[in-house]
Design a protein around this motif. Structure first.
Motif, PDB file in Angstrom:
ATOM      1  N   LEU A 272      35.140  34.935  52.542  1.00  0.00           N
ATOM      2  CA  LEU A 272      34.202  34.603  51.470  1.00  0.00           C
ATOM      3  C   LEU A 272      33.850  33.130  51.538  1.00  0.00           C
ATOM      4  CD1 LEU A 272      35.931  36.464  48.491  1.00  0.00           C
ATOM      5  CD2 LEU A 272      34.024  37.286  49.879  1.00  0.00           C
ATOM      6  N   ASP A 273      32.737  32.767  50.936  1.00  0.00           N
ATOM      7  CA  ASP A 273      32.386  31.353  50.866  1.00  0.00           C
ATOM      8  C   ASP A 273      31.499  31.114  49.646  1.00  0.00           C
ATOM      9  OD1 ASP A 273      29.872  32.333  51.579  1.00  0.00           O
ATOM     10  OD2 ASP A 273      30.088  31.779  53.681  1.00  0.00           O
ATOM     11  N   GLY A 274      31.264  29.852  49.359  1.00  0.00           N
ATOM     12  CA  GLY A 274      30.339  29.462  48.311  1.00  0.00           C
ATOM     13  C   GLY A 274      30.740  29.965  46.934  1.00  0.00           C
ATOM     14  N   ALA A 275      29.728  30.350  46.159  1.00  0.00           N
ATOM     15  CA  ALA A 275      29.950  30.783  44.781  1.00  0.00           C
ATOM     16  C   ALA A 275      30.816  32.033  44.715  1.00  0.00           C
ATOM     17  CB  ALA A 275      28.610  31.035  44.097  1.00  0.00           C
ATOM     18  N   ARG A 276      30.663  32.903  45.709  1.00  0.00           N
ATOM     19  CA  ARG A 276      31.446  34.137  45.728  1.00  0.00           C
ATOM     20  C   ARG A 276      32.938  33.826  45.872  1.00  0.00           C
ATOM     21  NH1 ARG A 276      28.733  38.590  49.488  1.00  0.00           N
ATOM     22  NH2 ARG A 276      27.108  38.730  47.907  1.00  0.00           N
ATOM     23  N   LEU A 277      33.263  32.895  46.753  1.00  0.00           N
ATOM     24  CA  LEU A 277      34.655  32.502  46.926  1.00  0.00           C
ATOM     25  C   LEU A 277      35.200  31.875  45.650  1.00  0.00           C
ATOM     26  CD1 LEU A 277      37.224  31.991  48.551  1.00  0.00           C
ATOM     27  CD2 LEU A 277      36.158  29.916  49.463  1.00  0.00           C
ATOM     28  N   ALA A 278      34.417  30.996  45.027  1.00  0.00           N
ATOM     29  CA  ALA A 278      34.883  30.323  43.813  1.00  0.00           C
ATOM     30  C   ALA A 278      35.181  31.334  42.705  1.00  0.00           C
ATOM     31  CB  ALA A 278      33.843  29.317  43.345  1.00  0.00           C
ATOM     32  N   GLU A 279      34.322  32.322  42.559  1.00  0.00           N
ATOM     33  CA  GLU A 279      34.521  33.330  41.513  1.00  0.00           C
ATOM     34  C   GLU A 279      35.766  34.165  41.779  1.00  0.00           C
ATOM     35  OE1 GLU A 279      32.215  37.242  39.618  1.00  0.00           O
ATOM     36  OE2 GLU A 279      31.245  36.013  41.166  1.00  0.00           O
ATOM     37  N   VAL A 280      35.908  34.651  43.007  1.00  0.00           N
ATOM     38  CA  VAL A 280      37.065  35.483  43.351  1.00  0.00           C
ATOM     39  C   VAL A 280      38.349  34.668  43.265  1.00  0.00           C
ATOM     40  CG1 VAL A 280      38.158  36.795  45.214  1.00  0.00           C
ATOM     41  CG2 VAL A 280      35.719  37.083  44.749  1.00  0.00           C
ATOM     42  N   TRP A 281      38.290  33.432  43.724  1.00  0.00           N
ATOM     43  CA  TRP A 281      39.469  32.562  43.687  1.00  0.00           C
ATOM     44  C   TRP A 281      39.956  32.368  42.255  1.00  0.00           C
ATOM     45  CZ3 TRP A 281      41.518  30.436  48.255  1.00  0.00           C
ATOM     46  CH2 TRP A 281      42.586  29.567  48.087  1.00  0.00           C
ATOM     47  N   ALA A 282      39.012  32.129  41.342  1.00  0.00           N
ATOM     48  CA  ALA A 282      39.387  31.941  39.937  1.00  0.00           C
ATOM     49  C   ALA A 282      40.028  33.201  39.367  1.00  0.00           C
ATOM     50  CB  ALA A 282      38.157  31.550  39.123  1.00  0.00           C
ATOM     51  N   GLU A 283      39.466  34.362  39.694  1.00  0.00           N
ATOM     52  CA  GLU A 283      40.026  35.630  39.209  1.00  0.00           C
ATOM     53  C   GLU A 283      41.432  35.859  39.747  1.00  0.00           C
ATOM     54  OE1 GLU A 283      35.735  38.037  38.985  1.00  0.00           O
ATOM     55  OE2 GLU A 283      37.213  38.507  40.542  1.00  0.00           O
ATOM     56  N   LEU A 284      41.625  35.606  41.035  1.00  0.00           N
ATOM     57  CA  LEU A 284      42.927  35.843  41.646  1.00  0.00           C
ATOM     58  C   LEU A 284      43.966  34.827  41.178  1.00  0.00           C
ATOM     59  CD1 LEU A 284      41.807  36.775  45.271  1.00  0.00           C
ATOM     60  CD2 LEU A 284      42.666  38.323  43.510  1.00  0.00           C
ATOM     61  N   SER A 285      43.541  33.618  40.889  1.00  0.00           N
ATOM     62  CA  SER A 285      44.477  32.611  40.371  1.00  0.00           C
ATOM     63  C   SER A 285      45.005  33.014  39.003  1.00  0.00           C
ATOM     64  CB  SER A 285      43.783  31.243  40.296  1.00  0.00           C
ATOM     65  OG  SER A 285      43.484  30.769  41.589  1.00  0.00           O
ATOM     66  N   LEU A 286      44.123  33.500  38.144  1.00  0.00           N
ATOM     67  CA  LEU A 286      44.569  33.984  36.833  1.00  0.00           C
ATOM     68  C   LEU A 286      45.532  35.159  36.985  1.00  0.00           C
ATOM     69  CD1 LEU A 286      41.275  33.870  34.713  1.00  0.00           C
ATOM     70  CD2 LEU A 286      43.327  32.476  34.392  1.00  0.00           C
ATOM     71  N   LEU A 287      45.178  36.069  37.870  1.00  0.00           N
ATOM     72  CA  LEU A 287      46.029  37.232  38.094  1.00  0.00           C
ATOM     73  C   LEU A 287      47.362  36.821  38.700  1.00  0.00           C
ATOM     74  CD1 LEU A 287      45.893  40.333  37.767  1.00  0.00           C
ATOM     75  CD2 LEU A 287      45.129  40.446  40.146  1.00  0.00           C
ATOM     76  N   GLY A 288      47.322  35.855  39.623  1.00  0.00           N
ATOM     77  CA  GLY A 288      48.550  35.392  40.262  1.00  0.00           C
ATOM     78  C   GLY A 288      49.499  34.735  39.287  1.00  0.00           C
ATOM     79  N   LYS A 289      48.973  33.945  38.353  1.00  0.00           N
ATOM     80  CA  LYS A 289      49.823  33.308  37.341  1.00  0.00           C
ATOM     81  C   LYS A 289      50.415  34.346  36.408  1.00  0.00           C
ATOM     82  CE  LYS A 289      47.587  28.749  37.322  1.00  0.00           C
ATOM     83  NZ  LYS A 289      46.639  28.966  38.430  1.00  0.00           N
ATOM     84  N   ALA A 290      49.625  35.364  36.076  1.00  0.00           N
ATOM     85  CA  ALA A 290      50.144  36.434  35.220  1.00  0.00           C
ATOM     86  C   ALA A 290      51.238  37.217  35.939  1.00  0.00           C
ATOM     87  CB  ALA A 290      49.005  37.359  34.800  1.00  0.00           C
ATOM     88  N   ALA A 291      51.036  37.523  37.221  1.00  0.00           N
ATOM     89  CA  ALA A 291      52.023  38.300  37.978  1.00  0.00           C
ATOM     90  C   ALA A 291      53.333  37.538  38.133  1.00  0.00           C
ATOM     91  CB  ALA A 291      51.463  38.669  39.350  1.00  0.00           C
ATOM     92  N   GLY A 292      53.269  36.231  38.215  1.00  0.00           N
ATOM     93  CA  GLY A 292      54.473  35.423  38.367  1.00  0.00           C
ATOM     94  C   GLY A 292      55.111  35.000  37.070  1.00  0.00           C
ATOM     95  N   SER A 293      54.589  35.483  35.959  1.00  0.00           N
ATOM     96  CA  SER A 293      55.110  35.077  34.655  1.00  0.00           C
ATOM     97  C   SER A 293      56.361  35.872  34.293  1.00  0.00           C
ATOM     98  CB  SER A 293      54.049  35.286  33.570  1.00  0.00           C
ATOM     99  OG  SER A 293      53.774  36.670  33.416  1.00  0.00           O
ATOM    100  N   ALA A 294      57.131  35.318  33.368  1.00  0.00           N
ATOM    101  CA  ALA A 294      58.355  35.988  32.925  1.00  0.00           C
ATOM    102  C   ALA A 294      58.037  37.291  32.204  1.00  0.00           C
ATOM    103  CB  ALA A 294      59.156  35.059  32.024  1.00  0.00           C
ATOM    104  N   HIS A 295      56.934  37.307  31.419  1.00  0.00           N
ATOM    105  CA  HIS A 295      56.664  38.529  30.651  1.00  0.00           C
ATOM    106  C   HIS A 295      56.243  39.679  31.561  1.00  0.00           C
ATOM    107  CE1 HIS A 295      52.623  36.515  30.538  1.00  0.00           C
ATOM    108  NE2 HIS A 295      52.217  37.739  30.781  1.00  0.00           N
ATOM    109  N   ALA A 296      55.477  39.407  32.639  1.00  0.00           N
ATOM    110  CA  ALA A 296      55.095  40.489  33.551  1.00  0.00           C
ATOM    111  C   ALA A 296      56.319  41.041  34.265  1.00  0.00           C
ATOM    112  CB  ALA A 296      54.067  39.991  34.557  1.00  0.00           C
ATOM    113  N   GLN A 297      57.222  40.170  34.649  1.00  0.00           N
ATOM    114  CA  GLN A 297      58.438  40.643  35.299  1.00  0.00           C
ATOM    115  C   GLN A 297      59.294  41.469  34.341  1.00  0.00           C
ATOM    116  OE1 GLN A 297      60.525  37.628  37.548  1.00  0.00           O
ATOM    117  NE2 GLN A 297      58.616  36.639  38.165  1.00  0.00           N
TER     118      GLN A 297
END
Length: 549
Positions: free
Chosen positions: A35-60
């Motif tokens: 991916l590149d450009g705006a598409r990469l930025a959008e997907v990256w932001a979505e995955l970063s939010l998901l990644g922080k949630a997956a690594g959180s104590a409450h998700a575990q």
């Protein structure tokens, strides 16, 4: 009595408060590769939010609770009415609801959909793997339903919705829906053409009633199921809803839930159709296997991705533990022999993730070259990556010693989960035979595969030698079925090596080619050549929580 006899020392903190996506270079670099450009930025932001949630104590904690309190079958209500409902712990609904809202059932509504969803699936299922089944079934039902445009018009917006609505009621009253699958029968297993469930046509076009028993029904709490049954014209695919258009319950009797080795949070059931089970035909009569073939391919990619996720989480836990644990005067992660084991595990994890992302990008590409590549690469990847999952998790567990054998570590749950994907959607022999079938029927898939791996020729002499050896095996078709597993293993390894030579850091590609293609390693993990840059491989793979020193 106060516990004052000792102070706890030399125990690592829990691996929480970290970004599962951002701390995985193989994953982040893979997303940026396609991916590149705006598409990469959008997907990256979505995955970063998901990644922080997956690594959180409450998700575990949700993952622990969903497995400690497995689903319960309620066949009747308090008054004796048959209801056939599966009751889940609230933690299951939180996990599944978060996944649906993050779009993990939706790969079909945007050009980068499969890559985004595969990366998200790899991230979020590290929190808990069992709820990946309904996510996968729902996602994969879409291409099958497109064989019947009228049904697709109703169901596709619901199956790809980001709204989680788990109550059983008419889909016209819901903002989202889940799909399951009921293909397997006792006498047939993977041989679905041996199915005996009958479909009798009704007066209305496309409507049937089903009679029969299904040995495995995936996600039995779903709103609808894709079912194979014998119609007058042969084996046919059907969509069977749980709730009928008039609001009444369809005849769908859940006989029992399976008592499984792992995947405990998820329900798998035996179900009965009693001659009143109403269904709609999907595709033509007699074309059932052809109708569901795209669904099978999509779920096989999810098997690869889910195994990559289990491997990554096991390796992350091993790396985290050894980074804090000291023995014989130093951190375990700095001990040469432990470093060798960790680097070897990290190689396997990175190769699996890199391959899953390449396959997802091919789905998004949609061209003829990508389509033909997937025909061979998906079953080969499904065969090999899912096979490697169990030994990877077992070795990662050993890195934690006795701590890893204790349920609280989470590694036993991962170890029980690890064999699932090698069985689901066709065992190893089924995948190997599927590769042979593709090789025999059409030269184009092999041409696409050789074109893909050929882009890395000349970059590493061990890869070049492995490609030549593979070509020699492919040229000799005598007795090929008996050696199909060896052939498919070599295909998967060469494809992984080609990807790593092109895209991974030199130390990763060098170690992979030396050990997996050059034969310069033993059968056990931790036997990499000591001259390799193992420290860099380990440092690259280590997940680092926000508060890590």
């Amino acid at each position: 009595m106060a516990a004052t006899t000792h102070t706890v020392t030399n125990q690592p903190p829990p691996l929480v408060g970290y970004d599962v996506f951002g701390s995985d270079p193989a994953l982040t670099e893979g997303v940026a590769r396609y991916l590149d450009g705006a598409r990469l930025a959008e997907v990256w932001a979505e995955l970063s939010l998901l990644g922080k949630a997956a690594g959180s104590a409450h998700a575990q904690r949700w993952g622990e609770q969903a497995n400690a309190h497995p689903p319960v079958l309620r066949t009747h209500d308090r008054f004796g009415h048959r209801i056939d409902e599966v009751e889940f712990h609230p933690a299951w609904h939180r996990l599944l609801g978060h996944a649906v809202s993050a779009g993990l059932t939706d790969a079909w509504s945007r050009p980068d959909g499969h890559l985004r969803r595969t990366a998200g699936f790899l991230v979020w299922t590290q929190a808990e793997a069992g709820h990946g089944c309904p996510l996968s079934m729902t996602h994969a039902a879409v291409p099958a339903l497109r064989a019947e445009p009228e049904l697709a018009a109703v169901w596709e917006p619901l199956l790809t919705s980001h709204i989680y609505a788990h109550e059983l009621r008419p889909v016209t009253e819901k903002g989202g829906a889940l799909a399951g699958m009921a293909m397997t029968e006792k006498q047939g297993g993977s041989d679905v053409r041996a199915n005996t469930t009958r479909a009798e046509p009704l007066a209305a076009p496309g409507e049937y009633v089903l009679t029969g028993h299904k040995w495995f029904c995936s996600a039995p709490m779903s709103d609808a199921f894709l079912v194979l049954a014998q119609a007058p014209g042969g084996l046919t695919c059907f969509l069977l809803p749980r709730v009928l258009p008039d609001g009444g319950r369809n005849a769908f009797c859940i006989q029992r839930l399976k008592d499984k080795l792992g995947n405990r949070s998820n329900a798998s059931a035996e179900v009965e159709f009693d001659g009143r089970s109403w269904a709609r035909r999907v595709g033509e009569e007699g074309r059932g296997v052809a109708t569901i073939i795209e669904m099978v391919a999509a779920t096989r990619l999810d098997c690869v991705t889910a195994s990559a996720a289990v491997m990554r989480q096991a390796v992350a836990q091993a790396l985290h533990h050894t980074a804090y644990r000291e023995a014989f005067g130093d951190r375990l992660i700095d001990k040469p022999l432990m470093r060798n084991v960790l680097a070897d595990l990290a190689l396997e994890s990175e190769a699996a993730s890199t391959l899953a992302l390449r396959l997802a990008a091919a789905y998004d590409g949609g061209g003829e070259q990508d389509r033909q590549l997937l025909r061979l690469a998906v079953p080969a990847a499904k065969y090999w990556v899912t096979k490697r999952c169990t030994p990877v998790v077992a070795e990662a567990l050993e890195c934690l010693g006795g701590n890893g054998y204790v349920e609280e570590s989470g590694l036993p749950r991962l170890l029980r989960e690890a064999p699932l994907n090698s069985i689901w959607e066709g065992s190893g022999n089924v995948q190997a035979l599927d590769v042979l079938r593709a090789l025999r029927r059409d030269p184009e898939p092999l041409h696409a595969f050789l074109t893909e791996i050929g882009t890395a020729r000349g970059a590493d002499h061990r890869l070049d030698r492995a490609i030549r050896g593979l070509l020699t095996e492919l040229a000799d078709l005598e007795g090929i079925e008996a050696r199909a597993r060896r052939l498919v293993e070599r295909m998967a390894l060469v494809l992984q090596g080609s990807l790593l030579v092109r895209y991974a850091p030199p130390e990763v590609a060098d170690a992979f080619c030396a050990s997996r293609l050059g034969g310069d390693a033993g059968a056990a993990f931790g036997t990499l050549p000591h001259t390799l840059d193992l420290a860099s491989i380990v440092a690259r793979a280590r997940p680092v929580p926000d508060d890590a020193p």
